[in-house]
Design a protein around this motif. Structure first.
Motif, PDB file in Angstrom:
ATOM      1  N   GLY A  76     -23.118  15.121  10.572  1.00 25.61           N
ATOM      2  CA  GLY A  76     -24.110  15.832  11.379  1.00 25.61           C
ATOM      3  C   GLY A  76     -23.944  17.329  11.265  1.00 25.61           C
ATOM      4  N   THR A  77     -23.029  17.758  10.399  1.00 22.27           N
ATOM      5  CA  THR A  77     -22.779  19.202  10.257  1.00 22.27           C
ATOM      6  C   THR A  77     -24.018  19.898   9.701  1.00 22.27           C
ATOM      7  OG1 THR A  77     -20.443  18.731   9.916  1.00 22.27           O
ATOM      8  CG2 THR A  77     -21.210  20.893   9.207  1.00 22.27           C
ATOM      9  N   THR A  78     -24.258  21.094  10.195  1.00 19.12           N
ATOM     10  CA  THR A  78     -25.465  21.835   9.807  1.00 19.12           C
ATOM     11  C   THR A  78     -25.269  22.559   8.472  1.00 19.12           C
ATOM     12  OG1 THR A  78     -24.587  23.472  11.326  1.00 19.12           O
ATOM     13  CG2 THR A  78     -26.501  22.224  12.064  1.00 19.12           C
ATOM     14  N   GLY A  79     -26.343  23.151   7.981  1.00 19.80           N
ATOM     15  CA  GLY A  79     -26.264  23.985   6.786  1.00 19.80           C
ATOM     16  C   GLY A  79     -26.749  23.292   5.522  1.00 19.80           C
ATOM     17  N   ASP A  86     -29.282  18.244  -3.011  1.00 19.65           N
ATOM     18  CA  ASP A  86     -29.306  17.886  -4.446  1.00 19.65           C
ATOM     19  C   ASP A  86     -27.896  17.779  -5.011  1.00 19.65           C
ATOM     20  OD1 ASP A  86     -31.959  17.475  -4.838  1.00 19.65           O
ATOM     21  OD2 ASP A  86     -32.393  19.526  -5.482  1.00 19.65           O
ATOM     22  N   THR A  87     -27.019  18.658  -4.550  1.00 21.32           N
ATOM     23  CA  THR A  87     -25.619  18.590  -4.984  1.00 21.32           C
ATOM     24  C   THR A  87     -25.022  17.236  -4.593  1.00 21.32           C
ATOM     25  OG1 THR A  87     -25.407  20.968  -4.739  1.00 21.32           O
ATOM     26  CG2 THR A  87     -23.372  19.705  -4.718  1.00 21.32           C
ATOM     27  N   VAL A  88     -25.281  16.804  -3.374  1.00 19.51           N
ATOM     28  CA  VAL A  88     -24.751  15.508  -2.918  1.00 19.51           C
ATOM     29  C   VAL A  88     -25.370  14.371  -3.750  1.00 19.51           C
ATOM     30  CG1 VAL A  88     -24.560  13.925  -0.956  1.00 19.51           C
ATOM     31  CG2 VAL A  88     -24.345  16.393  -0.592  1.00 19.51           C
ATOM     32  N   ARG A  89     -26.666  14.477  -4.017  1.00 22.42           N
ATOM     33  CA  ARG A  89     -27.322  13.444  -4.853  1.00 22.42           C
ATOM     34  C   ARG A  89     -26.625  13.352  -6.211  1.00 22.42           C
ATOM     35  NH1 ARG A  89     -32.160  15.907  -2.590  1.00 22.42           N
ATOM     36  NH2 ARG A  89     -32.976  14.498  -0.997  1.00 22.42           N
ATOM     37  N   VAL A 102     -27.001  12.238   6.038  1.00 20.18           N
ATOM     38  CA  VAL A 102     -26.977  13.625   6.542  1.00 20.18           C
ATOM     39  C   VAL A 102     -28.014  13.686   7.669  1.00 20.18           C
ATOM     40  CG1 VAL A 102     -27.457  16.035   5.984  1.00 20.18           C
ATOM     41  CG2 VAL A 102     -26.311  14.569   4.302  1.00 20.18           C
ATOM     42  N   VAL A 103     -27.532  13.866   8.900  1.00 17.70           N
ATOM     43  CA  VAL A 103     -28.443  13.750  10.050  1.00 17.70           C
ATOM     44  C   VAL A 103     -28.389  15.039  10.890  1.00 17.70           C
ATOM     45  CG1 VAL A 103     -29.011  12.382  12.105  1.00 17.70           C
ATOM     46  CG2 VAL A 103     -28.059  11.243  10.068  1.00 17.70           C
ATOM     47  N   PRO A 104     -29.426  15.879  10.789  1.00 16.05           N
ATOM     48  CA  PRO A 104     -29.401  17.154  11.506  1.00 16.05           C
ATOM     49  C   PRO A 104     -29.342  17.004  13.020  1.00 16.05           C
ATOM     50  CG  PRO A 104     -31.063  17.171   9.779  1.00 16.05           C
ATOM     51  CD  PRO A 104     -30.580  15.750   9.895  1.00 16.05           C
ATOM     52  N   ASN A 105     -29.879  15.908  13.559  1.00 10.86           N
ATOM     53  CA  ASN A 105     -29.788  15.690  15.010  1.00 10.86           C
ATOM     54  C   ASN A 105     -29.770  14.193  15.285  1.00 10.86           C
ATOM     55  OD1 ASN A 105     -30.171  15.637  17.866  1.00 10.86           O
ATOM     56  ND2 ASN A 105     -30.933  17.742  17.729  1.00 10.86           N
ATOM     57  N   PHE A 106     -28.707  13.734  15.950  1.00  4.88           N
ATOM     58  CA  PHE A 106     -28.535  12.303  16.203  1.00  4.88           C
ATOM     59  C   PHE A 106     -29.199  11.844  17.500  1.00  4.88           C
ATOM     60  CE2 PHE A 106     -24.919  12.945  13.306  1.00  4.88           C
ATOM     61  CZ  PHE A 106     -25.035  11.832  12.492  1.00  4.88           C
ATOM     62  N   ASN A 233     -24.837  -0.244   4.101  1.00  6.21           N
ATOM     63  CA  ASN A 233     -25.861  -1.005   3.355  1.00  6.21           C
ATOM     64  C   ASN A 233     -26.978  -0.121   2.841  1.00  6.21           C
ATOM     65  OD1 ASN A 233     -24.710  -3.555   3.633  1.00  6.21           O
ATOM     66  ND2 ASN A 233     -25.396  -3.655   5.762  1.00  6.21           N
ATOM     67  N   ARG A 234     -26.737   1.204   2.801  1.00  3.70           N
ATOM     68  CA  ARG A 234     -27.765   2.127   2.298  1.00  3.70           C
ATOM     69  C   ARG A 234     -27.152   3.033   1.241  1.00  3.70           C
ATOM     70  NH1 ARG A 234     -32.595   2.796   5.087  1.00  3.70           N
ATOM     71  NH2 ARG A 234     -32.839   4.763   3.985  1.00  3.70           N
ATOM     72  N   PRO A 235     -26.956   2.528   0.012  1.00  2.00           N
ATOM     73  CA  PRO A 235     -26.410   3.400  -1.022  1.00  2.00           C
ATOM     74  C   PRO A 235     -27.339   4.582  -1.288  1.00  2.00           C
ATOM     75  CG  PRO A 235     -27.030   1.238  -1.921  1.00  2.00           C
ATOM     76  CD  PRO A 235     -27.242   1.169  -0.444  1.00  2.00           C
ATOM     77  N   GLY A 236     -26.745   5.697  -1.712  1.00  2.00           N
ATOM     78  CA  GLY A 236     -27.555   6.896  -1.966  1.00  2.00           C
ATOM     79  C   GLY A 236     -27.600   7.774  -0.735  1.00  2.00           C
ATOM     80  N   LEU A 237     -28.503   8.750  -0.773  1.00  2.00           N
ATOM     81  CA  LEU A 237     -28.586   9.744   0.301  1.00  2.00           C
ATOM     82  C   LEU A 237     -29.675   9.376   1.305  1.00  2.00           C
ATOM     83  CD1 LEU A 237     -27.575  12.552   1.280  1.00  2.00           C
ATOM     84  CD2 LEU A 237     -29.453  13.535  -0.035  1.00  2.00           C
ATOM     85  N   THR A 238     -29.315   9.373   2.580  1.00  2.00           N
ATOM     86  CA  THR A 238     -30.295   9.208   3.661  1.00  2.00           C
ATOM     87  C   THR A 238     -30.310  10.513   4.443  1.00  2.00           C
ATOM     88  OG1 THR A 238     -29.802   6.847   3.849  1.00  2.00           O
ATOM     89  CG2 THR A 238     -30.867   7.876   5.738  1.00  2.00           C
ATOM     90  N   VAL A 239     -31.493  11.074   4.636  1.00  2.00           N
ATOM     91  CA  VAL A 239     -31.600  12.330   5.390  1.00  2.00           C
ATOM     92  C   VAL A 239     -32.344  12.073   6.694  1.00  2.00           C
ATOM     93  CG1 VAL A 239     -32.398  14.722   5.368  1.00  2.00           C
ATOM     94  CG2 VAL A 239     -31.605  13.668   3.251  1.00  2.00           C
TER      95      VAL A 239
END
Ligand SMILES: NC(=O)C1=CN([C@@H]2O[C@H](COP(=O)(O)OP(=O)(O)OC[C@H]3O[C@@H](n4cnc5c(N)ncnc54)[C@H](OP(=O)(O)O)[C@@H]3O)[C@@H](O)[C@H]2O)C=CC1
Ligand SMILES: O=C(O)C1=N[C@H](C(=O)O)C[C@H](O)C1
Length: 247
Positions: A76-79, A86-89, A102-106, A233-239
């Motif tokens: 949940g870290t910002t920035g 894309d770097t994470v991808r 990566v969750v800007p607000n939970f 159960n969610r491979p890859g990036l979830t935003v």
């Protein structure tokens, strides 16, 4: 099936400590590591999922360390800019079984506030965002305000709306806030606040205010636990939390 093994980075911080409490209280999760600033990350190798709440200048190194070792991450870290995502991808391309959320607000209310604001955006000529937080917050504007502005801006563009009207000419620097994707964002810091945001829309003869308040950091924990349970159960990036809530 046994409990999911969870490690927390930033465990002595405000959010990390709350996450430690939430994971400890969940019957289906087992807390196996608590990492603070300066601690080696090696204790995390026992974990399946790592929850990360640190600082914008530390988060990428932590995510990379986890991905390279096949550990799922909920942060949940910002920035997180598009470039950072894309770097994470890129790292995930070499670890296709790993999930990173990566969750800007939970907070569920904040997720809905952003969704409602995005829906309203096309119908109002004017819009401004006011985010209000505790004075220890290191970044401004908040990640939530940034994301809200980007989503409102995209909704306005697809509806063919131009910039919000503003005849201001005599500017004192900062008086009209910061423009994020063309939307004015105002950051307030005051003792007593936790995390709050108002989105103010205006049209001829009316305004609409959408406001969310987190009065306590427990408000973020159902979202954190949801992401921890789903990320394996969610491979890859979830935003964002939206895809995990089927919004
Ligand atoms: N997505 C969401 O819903 C929410 C997100 N946030 C975000 O989460 C982040 C953390 O917020 P908050 O908990 O309030 O901040 P805090 O400053 O209270 O906590 C951050 C913690 O991270 C530690 N830390 C810093 N760098 C490292 C590192 N490299 N490795 C391990 N630990 C490290 C710090 O330790 P030390 O103090 O020793 O430096 C500190 O204990 C911020 O970006 C904030 O905006 C906050 C609330 C909700
Ligand atoms: O630092 C905080 O407190 C918060 N940070 C996140 C953000 O910047 O949007 C989420 C929430 O607003 C609390």
């Amino acid at each position: 099936m046994g409990a999911t093994r969870v490690g927390v980075i930033g465990a002595r911080g405000r959010m990390g400590a709350e996450a430690v409490r939430a994971v400890t209280a969940a019957d289906d999760l087992e807390l196996v590591a608590q990492i603070g600033s300066g601690d080696p990350l090696d204790a995390l190798t026992d974990a399946q999922v790592v929850v990360e709440f640190t600082r914008p200048d530390a988060v990428l190194d932590n995510v990379r360390w986890c991905v390279e070792r096949g550990l799922h991450v909920v942060t949940g870290t910002t920035g997180f800019t598009e470039e950072r995502l894309d770097t994470v991808r890129g790292w995930l391309a070499s670890a296709p079984e790993v999930g990173v959320a990566v969750v800007p607000n939970f907070a569920l209310g904040a997720v809905l506030m952003m969704r409602f604001a995005e829906t309203a955006a096309r119908y109002f000529e004017s819009v401004e965002i006011v985010e209000l937080h505790h004075p220890q917050k290191v970044d401004a504007p908040s990640g939530t305000a940034r994301l809200t502005a980007e989503r409102i801006s995209a909704a306005r563009a697809s509806a063919g709306l131009g910039a919000p009207p503003d005849a201001t000419t005599d500017l004192v620097a900062g008086a009209r806030g910061a423009a994020i994707a063309g939307i004015p964002v105002h950051s307030v810091r005051a003792r007593g606040l936790v995390a709050h945001q108002e989105v103010l829309f205006g049209a001829a003869g009316e305004t609409l205010t959408i406001r969310h308040d987190s009065f306590d950091r427990t408000s973020f924990m159902p979202g954190v636990l949801l992401a921890v349970r789903k990320v394996t159960n969610r491979p890859g990036l979830t935003v964002g939390l939206d895809p995990l809530l089927d919004l």
